[in-house]
Design a protein around this motif. Structure first.
Motif, PDB file in Angstrom:
ATOM      1  N   UNK A  25       0.835  -1.201   0.000  1.00  0.00           N
ATOM      2  CA  UNK A  25       0.000   0.000   0.000  1.00  0.00           C
ATOM      3  C   UNK A  25       0.873   1.257   0.000  1.00  0.00           C
ATOM      4  N   UNK A  26       1.965   1.216   0.759  1.00  0.00           N
ATOM      5  CA  UNK A  26       2.900   2.353   0.760  1.00  0.00           C
ATOM      6  C   UNK A  26       3.445   2.546  -0.659  1.00  0.00           C
ATOM      7  N   UNK A  27       3.788   1.424  -1.280  1.00  0.00           N
ATOM      8  CA  UNK A  27       4.349   1.489  -2.634  1.00  0.00           C
ATOM      9  C   UNK A  27       3.350   2.119  -3.614  1.00  0.00           C
ATOM     10  N   UNK A  28       2.116   1.642  -3.581  1.00  0.00           N
ATOM     11  CA  UNK A  28       1.098   2.155  -4.517  1.00  0.00           C
ATOM     12  C   UNK A  28       0.906   3.650  -4.344  1.00  0.00           C
ATOM     13  N   UNK A  29       0.845   4.074  -3.093  1.00  0.00           N
ATOM     14  CA  UNK A  29       0.607   5.486  -2.820  1.00  0.00           C
ATOM     15  C   UNK A  29       1.795   6.326  -3.308  1.00  0.00           C
ATOM     16  N   UNK A  30       2.992   5.823  -3.085  1.00  0.00           N
ATOM     17  CA  UNK A  30       4.201   6.542  -3.504  1.00  0.00           C
ATOM     18  C   UNK A  30       4.263   6.651  -5.030  1.00  0.00           C
ATOM     19  N   UNK A  31       4.014   5.541  -5.707  1.00  0.00           N
ATOM     20  CA  UNK A  31       4.091   5.539  -7.176  1.00  0.00           C
ATOM     21  C   UNK A  31       3.078   6.536  -7.753  1.00  0.00           C
ATOM     22  N   UNK A  93       3.130  -1.008 -27.558  1.00  0.00           N
ATOM     23  CA  UNK A  93       1.935  -0.191 -27.308  1.00  0.00           C
ATOM     24  C   UNK A  93       1.737   0.897 -28.356  1.00  0.00           C
ATOM     25  N   UNK A  94       2.812   1.258 -29.035  1.00  0.00           N
ATOM     26  CA  UNK A  94       2.718   2.347 -30.004  1.00  0.00           C
ATOM     27  C   UNK A  94       2.749   3.724 -29.352  1.00  0.00           C
ATOM     28  N   UNK A  95       2.815   3.756 -28.038  1.00  0.00           N
ATOM     29  CA  UNK A  95       2.890   5.037 -27.318  1.00  0.00           C
ATOM     30  C   UNK A  95       4.218   5.719 -27.663  1.00  0.00           C
ATOM     31  N   UNK A  96       4.147   7.021 -27.840  1.00  0.00           N
ATOM     32  CA  UNK A  96       5.369   7.778 -28.127  1.00  0.00           C
ATOM     33  C   UNK A  96       5.659   8.692 -26.945  1.00  0.00           C
ATOM     34  N   UNK A  97       6.907   8.967 -26.741  1.00  0.00           N
ATOM     35  CA  UNK A  97       7.265   9.975 -25.744  1.00  0.00           C
ATOM     36  C   UNK A  97       7.342   9.410 -24.330  1.00  0.00           C
ATOM     37  N   UNK A  98       7.607  10.324 -23.427  1.00  0.00           N
ATOM     38  CA  UNK A  98       7.883   9.925 -22.039  1.00  0.00           C
ATOM     39  C   UNK A  98       6.705   9.237 -21.374  1.00  0.00           C
ATOM     40  N   UNK A  99       7.010   8.161 -20.669  1.00  0.00           N
ATOM     41  CA  UNK A  99       5.982   7.451 -19.905  1.00  0.00           C
ATOM     42  C   UNK A  99       6.603   7.014 -18.582  1.00  0.00           C
ATOM     43  N   UNK A 100       5.821   7.168 -17.527  1.00  0.00           N
ATOM     44  CA  UNK A 100       6.295   6.722 -16.211  1.00  0.00           C
ATOM     45  C   UNK A 100       5.413   5.552 -15.776  1.00  0.00           C
ATOM     46  N   UNK A 101       6.009   4.388 -15.589  1.00  0.00           N
ATOM     47  CA  UNK A 101       5.240   3.176 -15.308  1.00  0.00           C
ATOM     48  C   UNK A 101       5.691   2.519 -14.005  1.00  0.00           C
ATOM     49  N   UNK A 102       4.708   2.008 -13.276  1.00  0.00           N
ATOM     50  CA  UNK A 102       5.009   1.282 -12.032  1.00  0.00           C
ATOM     51  C   UNK A 102       4.423  -0.116 -12.133  1.00  0.00           C
ATOM     52  N   UNK A 103       5.085  -1.077 -11.509  1.00  0.00           N
ATOM     53  CA  UNK A 103       4.595  -2.456 -11.552  1.00  0.00           C
ATOM     54  C   UNK A 103       4.958  -3.153 -10.255  1.00  0.00           C
ATOM     55  N   UNK A 104       4.294  -4.254 -10.009  1.00  0.00           N
ATOM     56  CA  UNK A 104       4.709  -5.097  -8.894  1.00  0.00           C
ATOM     57  C   UNK A 104       4.217  -6.502  -9.163  1.00  0.00           C
ATOM     58  N   UNK A 105       4.933  -7.457  -8.607  1.00  0.00           N
ATOM     59  CA  UNK A 105       4.509  -8.834  -8.796  1.00  0.00           C
ATOM     60  C   UNK A 105       5.644  -9.807  -8.562  1.00  0.00           C
ATOM     61  N   UNK A 121      10.146 -14.488  -5.798  1.00  0.00           N
ATOM     62  CA  UNK A 121      10.248 -13.334  -4.916  1.00  0.00           C
ATOM     63  C   UNK A 121       9.430 -12.211  -5.524  1.00  0.00           C
ATOM     64  N   UNK A 122       9.218 -11.175  -4.757  1.00  0.00           N
ATOM     65  CA  UNK A 122       8.266 -10.150  -5.160  1.00  0.00           C
ATOM     66  C   UNK A 122       8.982  -8.822  -5.329  1.00  0.00           C
ATOM     67  N   UNK A 123       8.803  -8.232  -6.492  1.00  0.00           N
ATOM     68  CA  UNK A 123       9.417  -6.925  -6.730  1.00  0.00           C
ATOM     69  C   UNK A 123       8.344  -5.866  -6.945  1.00  0.00           C
ATOM     70  N   UNK A 124       8.643  -4.649  -6.498  1.00  0.00           N
ATOM     71  CA  UNK A 124       7.882  -3.490  -6.951  1.00  0.00           C
ATOM     72  C   UNK A 124       8.883  -2.615  -7.688  1.00  0.00           C
ATOM     73  N   UNK A 125       8.465  -2.048  -8.809  1.00  0.00           N
ATOM     74  CA  UNK A 125       9.439  -1.283  -9.584  1.00  0.00           C
ATOM     75  C   UNK A 125       8.816  -0.141 -10.342  1.00  0.00           C
ATOM     76  N   UNK A 126       9.670   0.730 -10.840  1.00  0.00           N
ATOM     77  CA  UNK A 126       9.217   1.775 -11.761  1.00  0.00           C
ATOM     78  C   UNK A 126      10.174   1.812 -12.952  1.00  0.00           C
ATOM     79  N   UNK A 127       9.651   2.231 -14.081  1.00  0.00           N
ATOM     80  CA  UNK A 127      10.479   2.472 -15.265  1.00  0.00           C
ATOM     81  C   UNK A 127      10.056   3.826 -15.835  1.00  0.00           C
ATOM     82  N   UNK A 128      11.034   4.704 -15.992  1.00  0.00           N
ATOM     83  CA  UNK A 128      10.790   6.035 -16.556  1.00  0.00           C
ATOM     84  C   UNK A 128      11.354   5.985 -17.974  1.00  0.00           C
ATOM     85  N   UNK A 147      10.618   5.096  -0.347  1.00  0.00           N
ATOM     86  CA  UNK A 147       9.872   3.872  -0.046  1.00  0.00           C
ATOM     87  C   UNK A 147      10.461   3.205   1.201  1.00  0.00           C
ATOM     88  N   UNK A 148      11.772   3.067   1.215  1.00  0.00           N
ATOM     89  CA  UNK A 148      12.410   2.420   2.370  1.00  0.00           C
ATOM     90  C   UNK A 148      12.180   3.244   3.639  1.00  0.00           C
TER      91      UNK A 148
END
Ligand code: HAM
Length: 411
Positions: A25-31, A93-105, A121-128, A147-148
């Motif tokens: 939940x902390x991760x989701x809110x931060x992202x 996706x065909x998306x162009x330009x900057x995208x900020x993405x978060x994932x976990x799993x 194991x479980x990671x939460x991550x972002x890719x800019x 996050x930490x």
């Protein structure tokens, strides 16, 4: 029948799972606060995504992948990490330009299991993605640090390095290769094999690295553009109050990195597995996957390891606001409707699954650490209910309509 989970995997069961839920939940809110949209991808991919993306000579690809053929004869691999998949998804996706993405799993690596090193194991991550700006590197590093902090770490270090790019790295690798060739006799078999194709891997070898303390460092070979980039990342980190330590030995275990590489080290955690997260820039990854040039930077935090290092056993149950005590069986349907309405009004509330004595229902309320109870008795016929604050044992009668507000203010 054996009820244990497969080797190297865990059942994240209560109470431990309470700490997980809190961390996620902390991760989701931060992202969300940092503006990262959610991306959800498949748990398996074509094997070549990882073989090409993560790199053929990495330990992950050579030894740790869960690879299988499906019924259609395709070679698939359970994802050992998230970055290559996210970049593949962006390209598709065909998306162009900057995208900020978060994932976990969950991620999967066939490792020798030990505390903090699991096969699932479980990671939460972002890719800019689609930005080469150093501000993006600094922002990503900041998110992991915050996050930490929010999870409750007070002893954490950001180890930071730059490993150059296609411009300056060849010259560095030539010098490193020459150095390693001199030491060839002292290297393990794996390192001798990767020395020619990928000498950086040797610096990441757990067996060899400790004996290579005088090896040349990438950071001393940076071209002007990489140097400027690295300096800018450091300025921004300093400006936002993220403490870091330059670590010229940090090379990371995946091949796609260019320029910035970093890891979060839980310094208070006395164990081999104290790297609780890491990441870096990967400006060449999209092209390696056959796409256009899309620069990017990201990180992944290891939730299993973070909670282990934080000593979180999750023993604190999330308290209920209210436990509904039903005085007699004929009032159970009314009580169930009352509970349902309260939940829709945002109250954390529960009742026993079947009729038990009032005493036993009060014991259940205690066990669930409820802040209060509502007793459904004869007053209900006048639209009223008795509520009791369990900490002070004060009791009062209120109207049914006031119950949600009472429960929230009694938290
Ligand atoms: P990584 O360093 O391989 O990077 O993994 C990130 C974190 O996942 C590690 O710091 C560790 O906490 C956790 N982790 C890795 N392997 C295990 C394991 N076997 N058991 C428990 N925890 C583990 C990546 O995966 C990159 N994709 C990070 C990234 C994102 N780089 C750019 N964007």
């Amino acid at each position: 029948m054996n009820f244990s989970p497969p080797k190297g995997t865990d059942d994240i069961f209560p109470p431990a799972s309470r700490a997980w839920r809190r961390a996620l939940m902390i991760w989701e809110s931060l992202a969300e606060r940092y503006g990262y949209d959610l991306v959800i991808g498949p748990v398996f991919e074509s094997t070549e995504i990882f073989a090409r993306g993560v790199g053929e000579s990495t330990e992950v690809v050579q030894k740790q992948m869960y690879t299988f053929e499906d019924k259609g004869g395709r070679s698939l691999t359970l994802r050992p990490e998230g970055t290559a998949s996210v970049v593949r998804a962006y390209l598709g996706s065909g998306v162009q330009g900057e995208v900020k993405l978060a994932y976990s799993g969950p991620m999967f690596r066939y490792e020798r299991p030990q505390a903090g090193r699991r096969r699932q194991f479980y990671q939460t991550g972002v890719e800019y993605l689609a930005t080469a700006a150093p501000d993006a590197d600094a922002e990503v590093i900041e998110i992991g640090y915050r996050f930490l902090e929010e999870v409750g770490f007070d002893e954490v270090e950001v180890a930071l390095n730059s490993i150059g790019d296609g411009e300056c790295r060849p010259a560095y690798l030539a010098v490193l290769r020459a150095y390693l060739n001199d030491k060839r006799g002292t290297l393990c078999d794996d390192s001798v094999r990767t020395l020619e194709t990928n000498p950086l891997r040797v610096l990441d070898c757990k067996v060899c690295a400790p004996h290579l303390t005088d090896a040349p460092n990438a950071v001393d070979f940076l071209c002007d553009a990489c140097r400027l980039h690295f300096d800018a990342v450091q300025v921004r980190l300093g400006n936002t109050g993220i403490p870091f330590r330059l670590e010229p030995r940090l090379v990371r275990g995946l091949d796609y990195y260019t320029r910035t590489a970093f890891e979060y080290i839980a310094t208070g955690f006395d164990a081999a597995q104290n790297a609780v997260g890491g990441g870096g820039r990967y400006d060449g990854l999209a092209e390696t996957l056959g796409g256009s040039a899309v620069p990017g930077v990201g990180l992944a935090m290891g939730i299993d390891r973070i909670l282990l290092a934080a000593g979180e056993d999750g023993s604190d149950i999330v308290p209920l606001d209210l436990f509904v005590v039903v005085a007699s069986p004929e009032r159970r349907e009314t009580a169930a409707r009352f509970v349902s309405d309260l939940r829709r009004a945002g109250v954390r509330v529960d009742m026993a699954p079947q009729q038990r004595s009032v005493k036993s229902q009060f014991r259940a309320a205690d066990r669930r650490k409820a802040a209060g109870v509502a007793i459904i008795g004869d007053e209900w016929d006048q639209g009223r209910v008795i509520v009791r604050n369990l900490a002070t044992s004060t009791q009062t009668e209120i109207s049914v309509e006031e119950a949600a507000e009472w429960a929230k203010s009694n938290r």
